[in-house]
Design an enzyme around this catalytic site. Structure first.
Site, mmCIF file in Angstrom:
data_model
loop_
_atom_site.group_PDB
_atom_site.id
_atom_site.type_symbol
_atom_site.label_atom_id
_atom_site.label_comp_id
_atom_site.label_asym_id
_atom_site.label_seq_id
_atom_site.Cartn_x
_atom_site.Cartn_y
_atom_site.Cartn_z
ATOM 1 N N HIS A 142 41.685 51.552 30.932
ATOM 2 C CA HIS A 142 43.000 52.009 31.393
ATOM 3 C C HIS A 142 43.934 50.834 31.663
ATOM 4 O O HIS A 142 45.152 50.998 31.666
ATOM 5 C CB HIS A 142 42.879 52.935 32.610
ATOM 6 C CG HIS A 142 42.545 52.287 33.911
ATOM 7 N ND1 HIS A 142 41.269 52.222 34.415
ATOM 8 C CD2 HIS A 142 43.329 51.685 34.835
ATOM 9 C CE1 HIS A 142 41.281 51.627 35.593
ATOM 10 N NE2 HIS A 142 42.524 51.281 35.868
ATOM 11 N N SER A 162 41.242 47.251 39.513
ATOM 12 C CA SER A 162 40.763 47.774 38.236
ATOM 13 C C SER A 162 40.460 46.618 37.290
ATOM 14 O O SER A 162 41.310 45.758 37.054
ATOM 15 C CB SER A 162 41.802 48.696 37.602
ATOM 16 O OG SER A 162 41.943 49.874 38.344
ATOM 17 N N ASP A 191 34.878 52.845 31.053
ATOM 18 C CA ASP A 191 36.235 52.324 31.260
ATOM 19 C C ASP A 191 36.265 50.803 31.050
ATOM 20 O O ASP A 191 36.277 50.029 32.003
ATOM 21 C CB ASP A 191 36.703 52.685 32.667
ATOM 22 C CG ASP A 191 38.210 52.590 32.820
ATOM 23 O OD1 ASP A 191 38.858 52.009 31.930
ATOM 24 O OD2 ASP A 191 38.745 53.102 33.825
#
Length: 710
Positions: free
Chosen positions: A85, A646, A222
């Site tokens: 992402h 992230s 991810d």
């Protein structure tokens, strides 16, 4: 009632105690207490190998990725792992209906196929330095808050500028800590040539999409792979075909040994923003204004986007990145407001503040300066309540709403007199945004935004455009929008082109979209003016409160709020009990992927390529399988993280890579405000699953060889 208050205060004091797993610690300021806690939990490497400004250390393998995520360097030729992402926008920019890398994934089979990303950069931290005394040198007690702010801001910029003046390849950034009571300089080196190397299909990288976002158990692969390029002297350079792979000073080693419940785990990255020291008044304002505006407005906009994305592949590709960014914070706001209520965060904060009030009243030195602290804070927040709410809806409805409005505002604020290379690069960015704009969708969004803003605010906060709609279009929002798009030249690059070519038949300031932009800027300025005085008082009150908390709890091991600077969090791999009678284990496996695909048959958010399902069903996981033959997908630890983390590296006790952090959990979405030790978890993708997808599904064995896994 008194008994209940005392019990809540006791619980809060326990929460304020220094939990081993709480804290986003500054690597350059790890005190003895923090180092001891890490050792007791199982850290096997000395602190000097975590951070050393003079020798290669673990921090040299961790990067700020694009200024919005984190990443970790894993090869001597500059390979960087981050989240899917985080790389999603780059993948989207290179995608088309013919080359749908979002749907099918991307693999560069050799260096020449790696794709450049002009707007992307990575940032390495070289060192940090406490500059509090320098920043506050000219601050005096008699200064107003505005005067203090002006002096502090000037000093911060000046100290940062000294770094670039001494070495043009370096960037100096001075950040405020503890509510503006301390200041630290971070010295960085940026690399601007970052190329896409590998991206799994979105069915892997975003498996579960919005449905699973912020949730555990999770089965999302991810991750994304990029490569840093430099000039032939290994120095930063803008993109050039002549650039070569960057050779880092430190490469993060990769572990295939996995983890067990209770294993030491530390996360190193660039967390964005927390408000752990914010007053109860500030928390209440946040949930009722900014969060609620995001929930209300983005939900409408995203529903329009999603409907059209599901109907048309071209629209899906155009809007994928915008939708992803918008929906992430939309769901975050929903989860935060829910958790604040469920975990009684406001009640806990108010209990702490009540104890602080008593301490101030009973301590002569504190009473003299802070007796009116809470009264003044409460009044300041009250004085900006309505205008702050209007501003929050204004930002979401207009500044983050119709893309035509965003284009007009960008052009109005554009510096056409800057350096030629910068001007050309920024103009290219504007033109690029048109490629991802569908006028019919934008018109529907604009109409919906006009209606939503009108329904949420007092008429005093309506910009002039509403008077125009009422008098010239009979109150018909859609008629106004249709007319605007029909008459503006800025719905396509045509108007900008005519302006730049000095077309005398086109006056930019007469364009209706520009006129609307000026109207909106005027109203935004009015809202800011109305917010100014109470906001200054709030800034002062929150700064004094932050300092008072640290004096009151003097024995506590404090850490500063996150502010996009590098931080370390540490704890253990562990499950949790989300509600009565339920327990969540600390890992998930590929069996869960297959189960979710079957359970959500027909749901596009859980569709996976048949060949990948066959690969998982075969059980041929090779050396990436756990000792019992299972393929772990994700795992959780109680590491303290937030947005910006992230892509952060998750390391074991020896500083070896276990996985990549990519999410928090739904039950603790209020963690930016108050850490919840029993609930808060960091969700990471297992590095073995990452390598499995690269080698077995992507068949990119050359990348695996480059990693030199033992």
């Amino acid at each position: 009632m008194k008994l209940r208050l005392k019990w809540m205060t006791f619980c809060l004091l326990l929460a304020l105690a220094s939990h081993a797993d709480e804290g986003m610690w500054m690597l350059g300021n790890l005190n003895r207490q923090t180092r001891k806690a890490m050792k007791e939990l199982g850290l096997e490497m000395p602190a000097s190998r975590l951070y050393n400004p003079r020798k290669p250390s673990l921090k040299d393998a961790v990067v700020s990725f694009g200024g919005f995520c984190s990443g970790v360097v894993v090869s001597e030729d500059g390979l960087v792992l981050t989240n899917h992402h985080c790389g999603f926008s780059s993948v989207q920019q290179h995608s088309s209906v013919e080359h749908d890398y979002l749907k099918d994934g991307f693999v560069a089979r050799n260096r020449s196929e790696e794709l450049p990303n002009p707007e992307l950069y990575v940032r390495f931290l070289l060192r940090t330095e406490d500059v509090t005394k320098r920043v506050l040198k000219h601050v005096t007690p008699r200064m107003t808050e505005a005067e203090r702010s002006s002096v502090v801001d000037s000093m911060m910029l000046a100290i940062g500028a000294e770094v670039s003046a001494a070495d043009s390849t370096l960037v100096g950034v001075v950040d405020a800590y503890y509510g503006g009571n301390e200041f630290w300089l971070s010295v960085y080196r940026d690399f601007n040539d970052v190329r896409l190397v590998f991206a799994p299909p979105s069915s892997i990288g975003k498996f579960g999409w919005d449905n699973d976002n912020w949730m555990w158990p999770r089965h999302t692969g991810d991750f994304c792979v990029f490569r840093i390029y430099a000039d032939k002297n290994n120095r930063p350079a803008d993109y050039s075909p002549d650039n070569v792979p960057y050779h880092p000073s430190y490469v993060a080693p990769i572990s295939l040994d996995g983890y067990r419940e209770g294993s030491f785990c530390m996360t190193l990255g660039y967390p964005g923003s927390t408000e752990r020291y914010l007053s109860s008044y500030g928390i209440e304002e946040m949930t009722q204004t900014a969060n609620q505006a995001q929930i209300d407005v983005r939900g409408i906009k995203q529903a329009i986007w999603k409907r059209e994305m599901d109907r048309n592949d071209s629209i899906r590709i155009k809007y994928a990145s915008k939708y992803d960014e918008s929906s992430n914070y939309w769901k975050n706001s929903i989860g935060m407001n829910r958790a604040v209520r469920k975990l009684k965060v406001l009640e806990k904060k108010r209990a702490m503040e009540q104890e602080l009030r008593r301490w101030i009243q009973q301590t002569p030195d504190e009473r003299a300066d802070l007796l009116q602290l809470f009264t003044d804070l409460e009044l300041a927040y009250k004085n900006r309540r309505e205008v702050n709410r209007a501003q929050s809806y204004f930002v979401e409805a207009f500044l983050n709403g119709p893309e035509l409005v965003q284009q007009a505002l960008t052009i109005l604020n554009f510096d056409f007199e800057g350096e030629r290379d910068v001007v050309v690069a920024n103009l290219k960015k504007i033109v690029e945004t048109y490629k991802n704009l569908d006028v019919d969708i934008d018109k529907e969004v604009f109409t919906a935004m006009l209606k939503k803003y009108r329904s949420q605010v007092d008429s005093a906060y309506l910009p002039e455009v509403y008077h125009t709609i009422a008098t010239q279009y009979g109150g018909d929002d859609r008629a106004f929008v249709d007319s605007l798009y029909a008459h503006t030249q800025l719905a396509t690059p045509r108007g900008l082109k005519r302006f730049l070519e000095r077309d005398t038949t086109y006056q930019l300031l007469d364009d209706p979209a520009i006129s609307l932009g000026i109207d909106l800027i005027t109203k935004a300025f009015e809202l800011n003016i109305q917010m100014q005085e109470p906001s200054v008082q709030i800034d002062r009150g929150e700064r004094l409160l932050n300092a008072a908390i640290r004096r009151f709890y003097a024995s506590r091991n404090f850490y500063p709020d996150a502010n996009f600077s590098m931080r370390l969090s540490f704890g253990t791999v562990c499950g949790y009990d989300p509600f009565d009678g339920a327990h969540y284990d600390y890992y998930t496996t590929t069996r869960g992927v297959l189960e979710k695909v079957r359970a959500h048959e027909g749901d596009v958010d859980f569709e996976v390529q048949p060949e990948f399902l066959s690969l998982l069903s075969s059980g041929d996981f090779g050396r990436y399988a756990d000792e019992n033959g299972e393929m772990k997908v994700c795992f959780i630890s109680n590491n303290d993280i937030t947005g910006g983390n992230s892509g952060s590296a998750m390391f074991n006790a020896r500083g070896e890579l276990l996985g990549l952090a990519f999410d928090g959990n739904w039950e603790a979405m209020s963690s930016d405000i108050l850490y919840e030790p029993d609930m808060q978890r960091c969700i990471g993708v297992d590095i073995r699953y990452v390598l499995f997808v690269i080698e077995k599904y992507g068949k990119a064995s050359e990348l695996i060889r480059e990693l030199k896994i033992g």
